[in-house]
Scaffold this active site. Structure first.
Site, short mmCIF file in Angstrom:
data_model
loop_
_atom_site.label_atom_id
_atom_site.label_comp_id
_atom_site.label_asym_id
_atom_site.label_seq_id
_atom_site.Cartn_x
_atom_site.Cartn_y
_atom_site.Cartn_z
N ARG A 195 0.84 -1.20 0.00
CA ARG A 195 0.00 0.00 0.00
C ARG A 195 0.88 1.25 0.00
O ARG A 195 1.92 1.29 0.64
CB ARG A 195 -0.90 0.02 1.23
CG ARG A 195 -1.79 -1.19 1.38
CD ARG A 195 -2.33 -1.25 2.80
NE ARG A 195 -3.19 -2.40 3.02
CZ ARG A 195 -2.75 -3.62 3.32
NH1 ARG A 195 -1.46 -3.86 3.41
NH2 ARG A 195 -3.59 -4.61 3.52
N ARG A 233 -22.03 -15.89 -4.36
CA ARG A 233 -22.45 -14.74 -5.15
C ARG A 233 -21.54 -13.54 -4.95
O ARG A 233 -21.58 -12.59 -5.75
CB ARG A 233 -23.90 -14.36 -4.83
CG ARG A 233 -24.09 -13.72 -3.48
CD ARG A 233 -25.57 -13.47 -3.19
NE ARG A 233 -26.21 -12.75 -4.29
CZ ARG A 233 -27.53 -12.65 -4.41
NH1 ARG A 233 -28.33 -13.24 -3.53
NH2 ARG A 233 -28.06 -11.97 -5.40
N ASP A 243 -31.41 -11.64 -8.07
CA ASP A 243 -31.95 -12.98 -7.89
C ASP A 243 -32.83 -13.31 -9.10
O ASP A 243 -33.37 -12.41 -9.76
CB ASP A 243 -32.79 -13.06 -6.61
CG ASP A 243 -31.91 -13.20 -5.37
OD1 ASP A 243 -30.69 -13.40 -5.53
OD2 ASP A 243 -32.44 -13.07 -4.25
N GLU A 244 -32.99 -14.60 -9.37
CA GLU A 244 -33.70 -14.99 -10.59
C GLU A 244 -35.17 -14.58 -10.58
O GLU A 244 -35.78 -14.43 -11.64
CB GLU A 244 -33.59 -16.50 -10.79
CG GLU A 244 -34.20 -17.33 -9.67
CD GLU A 244 -34.12 -18.83 -9.97
OE1 GLU A 244 -34.12 -19.18 -11.15
OE2 GLU A 244 -34.03 -19.61 -9.01
N GLU A 247 -26.30 -13.53 3.74
CA GLU A 247 -25.28 -12.91 2.89
C GLU A 247 -25.67 -11.47 2.55
O GLU A 247 -24.80 -10.60 2.40
CB GLU A 247 -25.05 -13.73 1.62
CG GLU A 247 -26.09 -13.58 0.53
CD GLU A 247 -27.34 -14.41 0.75
OE1 GLU A 247 -28.20 -14.45 -0.14
OE2 GLU A 247 -27.45 -15.02 1.83
N ASP A 248 -26.98 -11.19 2.43
CA ASP A 248 -27.45 -9.82 2.20
C ASP A 248 -27.02 -8.92 3.35
O ASP A 248 -26.51 -7.82 3.15
CB ASP A 248 -28.97 -9.80 2.09
CG ASP A 248 -29.45 -10.15 0.70
OD1 ASP A 248 -28.75 -9.80 -0.26
OD2 ASP A 248 -30.51 -10.79 0.57
#
Length: 736
Positions: free
Chosen positions: A431, A539, A555-556, A643-644
């Site tokens: 860095r 995801r 999402d589908e 996960e959201d």
């Protein structure tokens, strides 16, 4: 002629006699007339006429070089060499890089023995390492080793002093003369000189030490850490006292100090002189002699008055109400008040000559502290008065950033130490100081992702650039039948119709293989199928196929129109560091349950944007996978829809900002409501219970609740205004 010479001689002699008579007091100080050898130049002048000098201090005090009992520079060097026998160690000479090539930067902590004493602070250090992403339980994979022997307090008068350390570490088969080892230390030496003596030979080990003398510090090898108290929080930590990007009110005091005054011994000269700058108005300097067992034996004429004045002011109130805080050395160079001043946004004025400042290899302290000289104490008030108000504000805001990024918890102190060592292993991927000294800080700007500022979502303004003008649609498919449902077909068609869409990636997380390419709809953009591993965290994996800055996570079963996608992407390009999306949730504190609650009710407040339909920067995929430890990703894989929440918590922890909600069609809003209503039974209750468990476990891991609430929703210009449709850029958003 003889008479003329006689008169000239008498005149010359008379002139010298007059000069000697009237100016003799000054002439006596010259070695030529006194017959003495020329004295060495002193750091302080020898005033000859006290009437010409305002009596801030006695001339004897100014002329003294300090306590005669203090060790000389030669004695300090001898003590240092007795401890640091490998004083010329560098990473190239005393560190085995080959151990880090196969498994990367992994850290192993020695197993703890049952009867081995362990202080609370050292236990926190070991816990920070073992719960981090660097930890490995296998010594064969390790690049760096940490002793289980408590080496923090090496004052042999302390009750936490561990004896026979030399014999213990030599018995370790992995010791190898200290090579690839890291030793932590907070206190070294003892009364009266407090030298650098640790009581054992560190060999070729890296020393992470508080109160580091620059004489003893091995640049590019050792690390200076701050002195922190035993009750310093393990993780999270308290916030700074100045809110981000806020302007503090004008403080009552300019410069303050309140603390102990040592009557004898090392560190006494600096604190004994602090009373000279006290004016009782905007400069407050309070000291007390009342500490230690035998303070009354050594007290001077000022002690009684100082002790009375000391009790008139509250220390915390002084910190809150002062612009600058004096941080003088104590018995050792470091002091607890250094971190206290940082947290309070009170700019530290350091009076500790020879102190290697904490993490100075990475942190630019010239932007957050005033480094003074102990010998020039009387110049400090005028020096701080000359600092421009704009620079004072910049200093204050930088103290808050440094406190929150590197010092507010033991976790951050330890992780900063490890990241500095890690940067040394691959200098070409390390860095820059800009990343270390700018939000969100070095710990959250991973060089594994990039070392170019323009690749991160935080530095577009500083870098004078903008995110890419295209996005990647990332659709997660979980249909149990393995066939293409109508919702996903409509979604692909809507997204591919966006002028900003670069490609569509479908994460196939079904047990059955994906349909052949002929079954997928024809699109104007590339469509790629990625085989998933069946985990919810898949995801957010940093797939190499994602090349654009923006990711549209879907999402589908999500229902979106092309207009909604276009508008949301336009909004995201103005806020590339945040999550921008459609369906929202919120969190709240439940005082009865004494835990965090989670709700999906449509309210004015939001703190979570579901990644079922949201834009965010692709860097967060790398941060999710590389920064978070494996235990958190396992938690996500075990709880539904966790996960959201984790992605929102992570982004909020990095940015300290809430997500952004954009407008959505009424039809989509109602479909989301129906989905929520459809889960109101036992399954829905179980799902919400898992959401709350996830939220509370994440808050426990971070040490605080990172989520930030907001009441903001962004709509297109003229949205639902009674004007012609031709004047509106996104007229289809208003259609049901």
């Amino acid at each position: 002629m003889q008479t003329r010479k006689k008169y000239i001689f008498l005149t010359f002699l008379a002139s010298w006699l007059l000069l000697f008579f009237f100016g003799g007091d000054q002439l006596r100080h010259f070695a030529f007339f006194s017959g003495r050898k020329t004295e060495a130049r002193r750091n302080w002048p020898r005033w000859t006429d006290r009437s010409l000098l305002k009596s801030f201090a006695d001339s004897e005090e100014l002329q003294s070089d300090g306590d005669p009992s203090l060790p000389s520079p030669r004695e300090r060097r001898a003590a240092r060499l007795s401890v640091y026998k490998n004083s010329r160690c560098r990473m190239e000479t005393c560190f085995d890089f080959s151990r880090c090539e196969k498994h990367g930067f992994k850290v192993f902590t020695y197993p703890r023995e049952r009867d081995q004493p362990l202080s609370e602070s050292y236990g926190k250090i070991l816990a920070s390492i073992e719960r981090s992403r660097y930890y490995t339980p296998n010594p064969e994979e390790a690049c760096l080793f940490i002793l289980s022997i408590d080496t923090l307090d090496r004052d042999h008068l302390s009750g936490q002093y561990v004896r026979n350390v030399n014999e213990k570490i030599r018995a370790f088969p992995l010791w190898n003369g200290g090579r690839n080892h890291l030793i932590f230390n907070l206190y070294s030496g003892t009364w009266p000189n407090y030298t650098e003596d640790l009581g054992f030979d560190i060999g070729q080990a890296i020393l992470a030490k508080a109160s580091f003398y620059t004489e003893s510090f091995r640049p590019g090898f050792d690390i200076s850490i701050p002195l922190f108290p035993k009750d310093h929080p393990q993780r999270g930590g308290e916030k700074g006292w100045l809110y981000q990007d806020s302007v503090p009110p004008k403080k009552k005091y300019l410069l303050v100090f309140k603390g102990k005054r040592y009557l004898t011994g090392i560190g006494s000269s600096t604190r004994n002189a602090l009373h000279h700058i006290h004016n009782g108005k905007d400069i407050i300097s309070l000291t007390t002699c009342k500490h230690g067992k035998d303070w009354e034996k050594h007290k001077d004429t000022r002690c009684d008055k100082d002790n009375v004045d000391y009790e008139k002011f509250n220390y915390q109130e002084l910190l809150h109400n002062s612009t600058f805080c004096i941080v003088p050395r104590g018995r050792r160079l470091g002091s607890f008040r250094f971190l206290e001043a940082l947290q309070a946004a009170c700019i530290p004025v350091l009076l500790s000559d020879g102190w290697e400042l904490p993490f100075a290899e990475a942190i630019d302290w010239g932007k957050a502290a005033v480094v003074g000289n102990e010998r020039l104490l009387l110049q400090i008030p005028s020096a701080v008065r000359c600092i421009h108000p704009e620079r004072v504000l910049a200093f204050q805001q930088q103290t808050q950033f440094l406190w929150d990024a590197y010092f507010s918890s033991v976790d951050k102190i330890v992780h900063t130490t490890l990241e500095i060592i890690k940067d040394r292993l691959l200098p070409h991927r390390s860095r820059s100081r800009f990343l270390w000294n700018t939000l969100p800080g070095g710990l959250l700007a991973l060089p594994e992702f990039s070392t170019h500022l323009g690749d991160f979502p935080f530095y577009y303004l500083q870098h004078g650039s903008s995110p890419s003008e295209k996005f990647t649609a990332f659709i997660r498919a979980v249909s149990p039948g393995g066939s293409l449902s109508q919702p996903i077909l409509r979604l692909i068609q809507a997204v591919s119709g966006s002028q900003y869409c670069a490609q569509i990636l479908v994460l196939w997380s079904c047990e059955k293989p994906p349909p052949p390419s002929g079954k997928w709809p024809q699109t104007t953009v590339p469509l790629t199928i990625i085989q998933g591993r069946g985990k919810l965290s898949d995801r957010f994996f940093p797939y190499a196929a994602i090349q654009t800055d923006a990711v549209l996570s879907l999402d589908e079963h999500t229902s979106l129109s092309t207009s909604e996608v276009d508008f949301a992407f336009t909004v995201w390009r103005s806020f590339p560091e945040r999550i921008v999306g459609f369906p929202t949730q919120s969190h709240f504190w439940d005082p009865e349950q004494k835990r965090w609650g989670y709700t999906s009710k449509w309210t004015n407040e939001l703190s979570i944007v579901l990644t079922a339909a949201a834009f965010y920067h692709r860097y967060y995929h790398t941060l999710f996978t590389e920064y978070l430890p494996a235990g958190l990703r396992e938690l996500v894989d075990g709880l539904a829809a966790c996960e959201d929440i984790l992605m929102n918590v992570l982004v909020a922890a990095v940015t300290k900002l809430p997500p952004i909600k954009v407008t959505q069609r009424k039809q989509h809003k109602e479909s989301v409501s129906q989905q929520v209503k459809g889960t109101t039974g036992a399954a829905g209750g179980r799902r919400f219970s898992q959401h709350q468990d996830c939220l509370n476990q994440l808050a426990d891991w971070f040490g605080y609740m990172p989520l930030v609430s907001s009441q903001l929703r962004l709509d297109p210009i003229l949205f639902k205004d009674q004007v012609s449709v031709l004047r509106k850029k996104y007229p289809r958003l208003e259609k049901p």
